[in-house]
Design an enzyme around this catalytic site. Sequence first.
Site, mmCIF file in Angstrom:
data_model
loop_
_atom_site.group_PDB
_atom_site.id
_atom_site.type_symbol
_atom_site.label_atom_id
_atom_site.label_comp_id
_atom_site.label_asym_id
_atom_site.label_seq_id
_atom_site.Cartn_x
_atom_site.Cartn_y
_atom_site.Cartn_z
ATOM 1 N N ASP A 465 -42.481 42.862 44.588
ATOM 2 C CA ASP A 465 -42.140 44.273 44.441
ATOM 3 C C ASP A 465 -42.028 44.732 42.995
ATOM 4 O OD1 ASP A 465 -42.170 44.852 47.140
ATOM 5 O OD2 ASP A 465 -40.074 44.324 47.434
ATOM 6 N N TYR A 549 -37.732 49.294 52.505
ATOM 7 C CA TYR A 549 -36.466 48.722 52.038
ATOM 8 C C TYR A 549 -35.937 49.443 50.812
ATOM 9 C CZ TYR A 549 -35.397 44.521 54.797
ATOM 10 O OH TYR A 549 -34.986 43.659 55.788
#
Length: 839
Positions: A465, A549
């Site tokens: 990420d 998320y």
Amino acid sequence: MAATQEKATPCCPANESHVVGAKGGGGGAVSRPVRREWASDREKRGAVQPIEAVASLIAPVEDIQETPSVPTSSKGDPFFPLGNFPAGTCSYLLFGLLFADAEERENRVKEDDKMSIGLTAGIPVMMRAQTRHPLDPLSAAEISVAVATVRAAGATPEVRDSMRFIEAVLLEPEKNIVALADAYYFPPFQPSLLPRTKGSPVIPSKLPPRRARLVVYNKKSNETSIWIVELSEVHAATRGGHHRGKVISSEVVPDVQPPMDAMEYAECEAAVKSNPSFIEAMRKRGVEDMDLVMVDAWCVGYYSNADGPSRRLAKPLIFCRTESDCPMENGYARPVDGIYVLVDIQNNVVIEFEDRKLVPLPPADPLRNYTAGETRGGVDRSDVKPIHILQPEGPSFRISGYFVQWQKWNFRIGFTPREGLVIHSVAYIDGSRGRRPIAHRLSFVEMVVPYGDPNEPHYQKNAFDAGEDGLGKNAHSLKKGCDCLGYIKYFDAHFTNYTGGVETIENCVCLHEEDHGILWKHQDWRTGLAEVRRSRRLSVSFICTVANYEYGFFWHFYQDGKIEAEVKLTGILSLGALQPGESRKYGTTIAPGLYAPVHQHFFVARMDMAVDCKSNEAFNQISSTFISQGARPDLHKVVEVNVKVEKPGPNNIHNNAFYAEEQLLKSELQAMRDINPSSARHWIVRNTRTVNRTGQPTGYKLMPGSNCLPLAGPEAKFLRRAAFLKHNLWVTPYNRDEMYPGGEFPNQNPRINEGLATWVKKNRSLEETDIVLWYVFGVTHIPRLEDWPVMPVERIGFMLMPHGFFNCSPAVDVPPSVSEAEKESGTSKLMHNTLLAKL
């Protein structure tokens, strides 16, 4: 990045000069500092030579005119009489700020984060570049100048038009530049950072210009290049008005793909939703309205040569909402499985499509939404009374630009598109021992989320990420909602977008104080007298959203010298669809037709330590070309501590003995370590030249929290790119170019020899050197029904704790808190007087 609601005056106004009295108290003349021009060590050593510009990318760029020459002494050194300093020198700070009171000092040095921008023929003009600390994040004006400079250097209109700007960040200077800035130009104003010669300190006439580092993707040629741009003070009009910076170097990096951009996400979604084959596949599943469809672009990772960087690719995940008129509906509650799509991001086209398996869409789950009250189809609880966080006298912290002072702590705040929040120059003010450094730089440099389901599409889900998307670029504004409470200081963040414009995330970083329960307490049972102190911490944080998320990244500073790194995980589970009557062993059934695969979240904290580093030693060593002295900086060693049980025998006749055993980690390969809760394992970074009152070296220990290791097999494809996950601790000597554990470009990266696992193969010595800790920590997520529809926060992290750093508890001087009842009754004062009488 900008400190919001702070307007600052330049530190060295061009039209001001300040004169210090010519005579000292005894009638003698005040010694004048000798000023010398500055050149960075890397330039003087020849370590950073401008890379030959690629002809197809760069047109010749006119050299910037240097600042006017200054008078020189008989030896040829620049010499500035007091009261006659040129613009941009440190006289204003050196003589005014060192003797100003705290409020005046803070007002004088506040930086204007919206740096003055003029317009010359529509081109941004940066003013007073020297008013910014060398570690301040790039301002919006600086980003504009850097982008304009790179674009103007394109050899042809086609090259310029095809430029896409992935990242524009500050090129952080060498540590000696920071030491110089902190000595005389900016807070904390430590003249001891500079060595002294006979009679007077050696002070360079100016700081070197700030530099920007840009990652540029050429959409036409599919090439990635890195540019270094010097942000000078020369006016645009003197150079033809086309731009203001100067290209120092440009280099095409072969066989890599840079991180994906939000604009590419949108283009990928549009390409998929307009594809006729995809539209037909959705019709088979009963969906006619493409506005209901959500397409999340995921990087392809690397599983075979087909995923190599010769093409810029994405394998999206598909979801479908049930109501087009409900913007807050949880669309992740209806995954569309069985469809395989491969998108060429460079050309915005679907290059592979296959409807492999007709999996019915899961029925609409009545518990899928998470908005308030009736909007989610529920009723909110009514027995929650408000809590107000009040600080009637204001906060205990003080902010000057990006410089933070809180009680005995001080540090600088930074921000990058990749890492997000960065903490620089952490130090603790320890009474007569003064400012004691602890760390040069703290940040979260990578995170990896591997899934444990071997079925499609879940086996492909192992996102990097930070390296593939960017934690900072996915941060969001904290001005809405209750992310922070109390008296809050916000900082804005500035980024370049895909096309080179500047975007600002307002209130991106939050800084505030928090009550943290009891700090310490003891009651004397004989006298009945008690002493108790409340704990308070300073919290600095930002929150980002990566697809489904959310991650909150926090650095907490405590009154007892602890630093806590914490990550808070929340958001929505990434789900898969089930056939009627089907179940999966690799996940948890959440609702009819829905399951959540097992997965792990790993984070990597990079900590460039400076435990009790003597500032003048660090300066002398790193800037040895500036002044040669034999001291070495940051003389550290790292020891591992394990608790051992004493064997039964003469030394343990009661079988109760255990002790702490230390082992010196001498080299990089020896320092690849894992946690061991059964032996209370932890690690201590010690300064080899500074001791406490017992004669032991001062240190800070890394205390692990809950943690895990990858559960995938050793041959898992994602571990080729994420070999750094195989151990919880890595230790390396400081190297400016070793920043990211998976290498700078993990996206579609086929190479094994990248990043941290490769660097440590050199097996460099870790004794008497500048230490960088890399701590890998993670959580194994076995989803629960209680994690749906939105996951309550789960916390993981670790502590940096003083270990022999102080001579006693640094929190013993925290004053007692007085309750309102005690104030009214005077009980507290009576108890205090009684104690004094007894003593």
